[in-house]
Design an enzyme around this catalytic site. Structure first.
Site, short mmCIF file in Angstrom:
data_model
loop_
_atom_site.label_atom_id
_atom_site.label_comp_id
_atom_site.label_asym_id
_atom_site.label_seq_id
_atom_site.Cartn_x
_atom_site.Cartn_y
_atom_site.Cartn_z
N CYS A 255 0.72 -1.12 -0.03
CA CYS A 255 -0.08 -0.19 0.04
C CYS A 255 0.88 1.36 -0.03
O CYS A 255 1.86 1.22 0.44
CB CYS A 255 -0.77 -0.15 1.18
SG CYS A 255 -2.37 1.28 1.18
N CYS B 188 0.07 4.07 1.58
CA CYS B 188 -0.39 5.17 2.95
C CYS B 188 1.17 5.28 3.72
O CYS B 188 1.33 6.36 4.45
CB CYS B 188 -1.44 4.80 3.38
SG CYS B 188 -1.65 3.08 4.19
N CYS C 78 -3.67 6.34 0.40
CA CYS C 78 -3.31 4.86 0.05
C CYS C 78 -3.00 4.96 -1.33
O CYS C 78 -2.97 3.97 -2.26
CB CYS C 78 -4.19 3.85 0.18
SG CYS C 78 -4.69 3.70 2.09
N LYS D 169 -12.47 -4.34 2.38
CA LYS D 169 -11.86 -3.54 3.50
C LYS D 169 -12.85 -2.32 3.78
O LYS D 169 -13.12 -1.44 2.76
CB LYS D 169 -10.72 -2.95 3.11
CG LYS D 169 -10.00 -2.03 4.29
CD LYS D 169 -8.32 -1.88 3.86
CE LYS D 169 -7.90 -0.88 4.79
NZ LYS D 169 -6.47 -0.69 4.02
N ARG E 239 -2.68 3.46 12.57
CA ARG E 239 -2.43 4.65 12.15
C ARG E 239 -1.30 5.43 13.12
O ARG E 239 -0.17 5.96 12.57
CB ARG E 239 -3.18 5.56 11.72
CG ARG E 239 -4.04 5.08 10.51
CD ARG E 239 -5.45 5.89 10.11
NE ARG E 239 -6.17 5.10 8.97
CZ ARG E 239 -7.47 5.54 8.70
NH1 ARG E 239 -7.96 6.61 9.01
NH2 ARG E 239 -8.00 4.48 7.84
N ARG F 81 -10.49 8.14 4.22
CA ARG F 81 -10.28 7.11 3.25
C ARG F 81 -11.60 6.92 2.43
O ARG F 81 -11.84 5.56 1.91
CB ARG F 81 -9.60 6.04 3.56
CG ARG F 81 -8.25 6.30 4.24
CD ARG F 81 -7.33 5.07 4.07
NE ARG F 81 -6.15 5.20 5.25
CZ ARG F 81 -5.20 5.79 5.02
NH1 ARG F 81 -5.12 6.69 4.08
NH2 ARG F 81 -3.94 5.66 5.79
N LYS G 170 -12.06 -7.11 6.48
CA LYS G 170 -11.41 -6.23 7.82
C LYS G 170 -12.43 -5.05 7.78
O LYS G 170 -12.70 -4.34 6.95
CB LYS G 170 -10.20 -5.81 6.97
CG LYS G 170 -9.30 -4.88 7.70
CD LYS G 170 -8.15 -4.36 6.93
CE LYS G 170 -7.35 -3.38 7.74
NZ LYS G 170 -6.09 -2.97 6.90
N SER H 21 -6.38 -3.15 14.80
CA SER H 21 -6.04 -2.80 15.68
C SER H 21 -6.60 -2.13 16.67
O SER H 21 -6.76 -2.36 18.11
CB SER H 21 -4.76 -1.37 15.21
OG SER H 21 -5.66 -0.37 14.65
N TYR I 219 -3.22 -9.33 16.24
CA TYR I 219 -2.03 -8.85 17.12
C TYR I 219 -1.87 -9.69 18.33
O TYR I 219 -0.78 -9.62 19.30
CB TYR I 219 -2.41 -7.21 17.52
CG TYR I 219 -2.38 -6.49 16.31
CD1 TYR I 219 -1.15 -6.13 15.71
CD2 TYR I 219 -3.63 -5.88 15.72
CE1 TYR I 219 -1.23 -5.48 14.50
CE2 TYR I 219 -3.63 -5.35 14.50
CZ TYR I 219 -2.60 -4.91 13.82
OH TYR I 219 -2.44 -4.14 12.76
C1 PBG Z 1 -3.67 0.86 5.10
C2 PBG Z 1 -3.57 -0.13 6.06
C3 PBG Z 1 -4.77 0.03 7.22
C4 PBG Z 1 -4.72 -1.09 8.09
C5 PBG Z 1 -3.71 -1.88 7.19
N1 PBG Z 1 -3.39 -1.33 6.15
C6 PBG Z 1 -5.50 1.06 7.82
C7 PBG Z 1 -5.76 2.33 7.23
O1 PBG Z 1 -6.86 2.32 6.25
O2 PBG Z 1 -5.32 3.14 7.42
C8 PBG Z 1 -5.33 -1.30 9.39
C9 PBG Z 1 -4.79 -2.49 10.29
C10 PBG Z 1 -5.34 -2.28 11.63
O3 PBG Z 1 -6.05 -1.22 11.93
O4 PBG Z 1 -4.85 -2.90 12.39
N2 PBG Z 1 -3.87 0.25 3.92
ZN ZN Z 2 -3.19 2.30 2.81
#
Ligand code: PBG
Ligand code: ZN
Length: 331
Positions: free
Chosen positions: A122, A124, A132, A198, A208, A220, A251, A277, A316
């Site tokens: 990605c 980002c 992204c 997602k 983040r 996003r 997700k 997360s 995690y």
């Molecule tokens: C970004 C990305 C994100 C996560 C994994 N890859 C979040 C976002 O859109 O900022 C989230 C994973 C998490 O919250 O554990 N491409």
């Molecule tokens: Zn991203």
């Protein structure tokens, strides 16, 4: 007094009976452990919102990978946290062959050849604006200009020895674009694990913080999915499978179990759920406050994801669960 027709208690009366009739089991084979790779050596930066999870320099990532492999965890998923000063509008630290992710892939594979290394793909984590995709002249996401960059990142990681690439950007057409570039470069056996469903979720906040990937402006919502939609998730998944995705990710997980269930029921492809997360942090925080039994809620949350149809769970908690499973016969 009327007696009950059937006594459900008979098969619940002790742990041996419960174990014998248990329908769903967590297994260490289900787990994928996410890790965050940063520059330097001996670095383990803790982040307040994700207790127990760190930004790790490559030597430390290797230590964590070894621990995961020793616990029997089959796969890790790695994210890059490059130096802020190297980020630019085209995410170039993301496809530098000498960058942190290619180096981490090589180091982990050298130390743990049997551990699967999945590389997140990605922009980002590598753009100065934190989106992204690349931005057009009016600051809008330029989907089509992003595809070659994603493909270049995926190829760089495959060249470094990644066992799979996991695009999490949500650009349209990226699975097909990445597949083509991998196939044209002797990587036809590198699977694509697609974040197909997602959602644009508030549960990503702590990620983040740790990945330093918060968008500097806007959100996003124009590329990630609206939390209200499920039919749309089915169309996303359908398209990604048609473009060649090998594993589908839903997700977040806990608040989207209906999506997970429908994806698994309808497509029957290997399906992973990402317990993100925020889901982790909420359970940790409540546990630390003494408000909940952390281990109990952790296990229950993962079991619910498994019941809903996940073949794999990116979490995690992976090391914690694996440790717990080692000491028991499953839960
Ligand atoms: C970004 C990305 C994100 C996560 C994994 N890859 C979040 C976002 O859109 O900022 C989230 C994973 C998490 O919250 O554990 N491409
Ligand atoms: Zn991203």
């Amino acid at each position: 007094m009327e007696l009950p027709d059937y006594r459900h208690h008979r098969l619940r009366q002790n742990e041996t009976w419960r174990r014998a009739v248990r329908e769903t089991r967590l297994s260490v084979d289900d787990l994928v452990y996410p890790m965050f790779v940063t520059d330097g050596t001996g670095v383990r930066n803790s982040i307040e919102s994700m207790p127990g999870i760190y930004q790790l320099s490559i030597d430390q990532v290797v230590e964590e990978a070894r621990e995961a492999a020793d616990l029997g965890i089959p796969a890790v998923l790695i994210f890059g946290v490059p130096d802020e000063s190297t980020k630019d509008d085209l995410a170039s630290p993301g496809y530098d062959p000498e960058g942190i992710i290619p180096m981490a892939i090589k180091a982990i594979k050298a130390a743990c050849p049997d551990l699967l290394v999945w590389a997140d793909v990605c922009l980002c984590e590598y753009t100065d604006h934190g989106h992204c995709g690349v931005l057009g002249t009016n600051g809008e996401i330029d989907n089509d200009a992003t595809l070659p960059i994603l493909s270049k990142m995926a190829l760089t990681y495959a060249n470094a020895g990644a066992d799979a690439v996991a695009p999490s950007d949500m650009m349209d057409g990226r699975v097909g674009a990445i597949r083509e570039v991998l196939d044209n470069n002797q990587h036809s056996l590198v699977p694509i694990i697609s974040y197909a469903a997602k959602y644009s979720s508030s549960y990503y906040g702590p990620f983040r913080d740790i990945a330093n990937s918060c968008p500097s402006h806007g959100d996003r919502k124009s590329y990630q999915m609206d939390p209200s939609n499920v039919d749309e998730a089915m169309r996303e998944v359908d398209q990604d499978i048609a473009e060649g995705a090998d594993i589908i990710i839903v997700k977040p997980a806990g608040s989207y179990l209906d999506v997970l269930w429908r994806v698994k029921e309808n497509f029957g492809v290997p399906t992973a759920a990402y317990q993100v997360s925020g889901e982790y942090s909420m359970i940790k925080a409540a546990g630390q406050n003494g408000w909940l039994d952390q281990e109990g809620v952790m296990t229950e949350s993962l079991l619910s994801i498994k019941r809903a149809g996940a073949d794999l769970i990116i979490t995690y908690f992976a090391k914690e669960v694996a440790r717990k499973l080692k000491g028991s016969s499953g839960s």
